[in-house]
Design a protein around this motif. Structure first.
Motif, PDB file in Angstrom:
ATOM      1  N   MET A   1       0.962  -1.188  -0.087  1.00  0.00           N
ATOM      2  CA  MET A   1       0.065  -0.028  -0.056  1.00  0.00           C
ATOM      3  C   MET A   1       0.965   1.313  -0.027  1.00  0.00           C
ATOM      4  SD  MET A   1      -3.097   1.425  -0.101  1.00  0.00           S
ATOM      5  CE  MET A   1      -4.507   0.410   0.819  1.00  0.00           C
ATOM      6  N   GLU A   2       1.860   1.402   0.643  1.00  0.00           N
ATOM      7  CA  GLU A   2       2.841   2.465   0.690  1.00  0.00           C
ATOM      8  C   GLU A   2       3.266   2.984  -0.651  1.00  0.00           C
ATOM      9  OE1 GLU A   2       7.184   3.868   2.776  1.00  0.00           O
ATOM     10  OE2 GLU A   2       6.048   1.887   3.342  1.00  0.00           O
ATOM     11  N   GLU A   3       3.763   2.031  -1.473  1.00  0.00           N
ATOM     12  CA  GLU A   3       4.170   2.251  -2.910  1.00  0.00           C
ATOM     13  C   GLU A   3       3.044   2.643  -3.531  1.00  0.00           C
ATOM     14  OE1 GLU A   3       6.202   0.190  -6.734  1.00  0.00           O
ATOM     15  OE2 GLU A   3       6.054  -0.882  -4.936  1.00  0.00           O
ATOM     16  N   LYS A   4       1.845   2.008  -3.525  1.00  0.00           N
ATOM     17  CA  LYS A   4       0.683   2.655  -4.051  1.00  0.00           C
ATOM     18  C   LYS A   4       0.291   4.037  -3.802  1.00  0.00           C
ATOM     19  CE  LYS A   4      -2.367  -0.661  -4.630  1.00  0.00           C
ATOM     20  NZ  LYS A   4      -3.333  -1.675  -4.430  1.00  0.00           N
ATOM     21  N   VAL A   5       0.231   4.428  -2.662  1.00  0.00           N
ATOM     22  CA  VAL A   5       0.096   5.686  -2.087  1.00  0.00           C
ATOM     23  C   VAL A   5       1.103   6.746  -2.633  1.00  0.00           C
ATOM     24  CG1 VAL A   5      -0.117   7.192  -0.154  1.00  0.00           C
ATOM     25  CG2 VAL A   5      -1.265   4.925   0.064  1.00  0.00           C
TER      26      VAL A   5
ATOM     27  N   LEU B   1      -9.419   1.535  -5.357  1.00  0.00           N
ATOM     28  CA  LEU B   1      -9.582   3.069  -5.935  1.00  0.00           C
ATOM     29  C   LEU B   1      -8.611   3.813  -6.277  1.00  0.00           C
ATOM     30  CD1 LEU B   1     -12.132   4.770  -6.081  1.00  0.00           C
ATOM     31  CD2 LEU B   1     -11.348   6.022  -4.025  1.00  0.00           C
ATOM     32  N   LEU B   2      -7.226   3.590  -5.509  1.00  0.00           N
ATOM     33  CA  LEU B   2      -5.995   4.151  -5.914  1.00  0.00           C
ATOM     34  C   LEU B   2      -5.580   3.250  -7.205  1.00  0.00           C
ATOM     35  CD1 LEU B   2      -4.211   4.590  -2.656  1.00  0.00           C
ATOM     36  CD2 LEU B   2      -5.714   6.163  -3.813  1.00  0.00           C
ATOM     37  N   ASP B   3      -5.744   2.038  -7.395  1.00  0.00           N
ATOM     38  CA  ASP B   3      -5.158   1.485  -8.656  1.00  0.00           C
ATOM     39  C   ASP B   3      -5.977   1.967  -9.898  1.00  0.00           C
ATOM     40  OD1 ASP B   3      -3.538  -0.292  -7.914  1.00  0.00           O
ATOM     41  OD2 ASP B   3      -4.809  -1.907  -7.316  1.00  0.00           O
ATOM     42  N   ALA B   4      -7.380   2.074  -9.769  1.00  0.00           N
ATOM     43  CA  ALA B   4      -8.079   2.560 -10.700  1.00  0.00           C
ATOM     44  C   ALA B   4      -7.640   4.137 -11.398  1.00  0.00           C
ATOM     45  CB  ALA B   4      -9.448   2.872 -10.231  1.00  0.00           C
TER      46      ALA B   4
END
Length: 380
Positions: A1-5, A76-79
């Motif tokens: 999640m950290e990298e995604k954020v 949601l962040l992936d989208a």
């Protein structure tokens, strides 16, 4: 999640999309009764009906609002991080909202917890109109030859554990299951028979025939135009050639031989689209013009601008457009939009009694002049 954020926080965040519409999104979770079973997070821009989605994931079965929010924000962040099929610039939403206040608060708390920028952590509650849009999101348009998703349920091929299987009769429709193929037959049967007989629209020829023609891949490859990138967000397959035409013209690859090779014998059906694309590229719309902002969705910075020289007719059209643009600048200044009264005064002065026939020229001039339209942080 950290990298995604981190990736999400680094996205540009314009207040309008590249097409000039509000960068506002509504999102929610819906269950998809397919294999693998799970839930999709769907985000829709209410003004454009443009759709983003991510999943499947297990969300709705979770117990508390906080647990659901954790799973929701991951999708949601992936989208927003992932590029869509048109290869448009990715950007974070300026504002967003969801179905109810409980979900909004839980998602807001989860975003803050994981370090999403504070200015984007605020999640609103949808209006009644937005709820209607979210609960009945538009289906992505899928055309023959699109290998990016199932032609029945529209879910992307990455959503399934097994490769998509194609219709054995026309070799142009793709499905993740026999059930989806059967459900889609009532919509597909007309196209299936037509395509199996070898009758193609220009775009279908481009996507289906040119993709396997040993002579055709070179200009396709040079212009980085994949099948899926030509078909998303269009309603008619015979008028959806904007992306390949723009890039072919932009790089000077739109020779008569290439056009016939890529779009087939019926290439004349897109003659007007081709002419429009040439004028747009030759005019080289500046930053701040509506055409520049619109063309961002098709631009690839790795391509070199090298259009073929203008014909005499194109030179005359460009000259006429430049004259109108000079009149617009003299009347309203640089970086400003002409009003309806400005338009009337300019076209009457420029064209006299012939002004009605020249409205398309005026429209082209205004679309390709700097009006101060924000480009969402991206530059051509």
């Amino acid at each position: 999640m950290e990298e995604k954020v981190l990736r999400f926080n680094n996205l540009p965040r314009p207040n309008t999309s590249p097409t000039g519409l509000p960068n506002h999104w509504v999102f929610g979770v819906c269950h998809v009764d397919l294999e693998p079973q799970g839930d999709l997070v769907i985000a829709v821009n209410p003004k454009s009906s443009f759709l983003k989605q991510a999943g499947p994931a297990q969300i709705l079965k979770l117990g508390t609002a906080a647990e659901k929010a954790e799973a929701t924000i991951s999708c949601l962040l992936d989208a927003f991080i992932k590029a869509d099929a048109t290869n448009s610039p990715t950007f974070a939403p300026w504002t967003w909202s969801t179905l109810d206040s409980v979900t909004a608060q839980a998602v807001q708390d989860a975003l803050k917890k994981h370090g999403v920028k504070s200015e984007i952590c605020r999640v609103g509650v949808c209006t009644a109109e937005e709820i209607d849009i979210l609960e009945s999101p538009p289906l992505l348009t899928v055309f023959p030859g699109d290998i990016s998703r199932c032609h029945n349920c529209r879910m992307s091929r990455e959503s399934f554990f097994v490769p998509l299987k194609k219709c054995s009769k026309c070799n142009s429709a793709y499905y993740h299951s026999r059930g989806c193929q059967k459900d889609h037959w009532k919509d597909h049967k007309h196209d299936c028979r037509r395509l199996a007989s070898g009758t193609y629209s220009p775009l279908e020829y481009y996507d289906i025939k040119a993709s396997v023609d040993p002579n055709a891949p070179s200009p396709r490859k040079r212009n980085r135009v994949s099948i899926s990138s030509t078909v998303v967000a269009y309603k008619r397959a015979d008028t959806a050639c904007g992306l390949p035409l723009h890039r072919l013209v932009f790089t000077g690859q739109d020779t008569p031989a290439n056009m016939k090779l890529l779009f087939g014998q019926d290439v004349k059906k897109i003659k007007t689209d081709h002419e429009d694309a040439r004028i747009q590229v030759l005019l080289d719309p500046p930053v701040g013009s509506p055409a520049h902002v619109f063309n961002l969705q098709w631009h690839d910075p790795s391509l070199t601008r090298a259009p073929r020289p203008a014909t005499e007719a194109e030179e005359n059209m460009i000259k006429e457009v430049r004259q109108i643009q000079a009149m617009i600048r003299n009347r309203v200044g640089v970086g400003k939009s002409p009003s309806t009264n400005d338009m009337k005064a300019i076209i009457v002065e420029a064209f006299g009694a012939n002004w009605v026939d020249k409205l398309p020229v005026y429209q082209l001039a205004t679309n390709t002049i700097d009006q101060g339209v924000p480009a969402g942080g991206h530059r051509y």
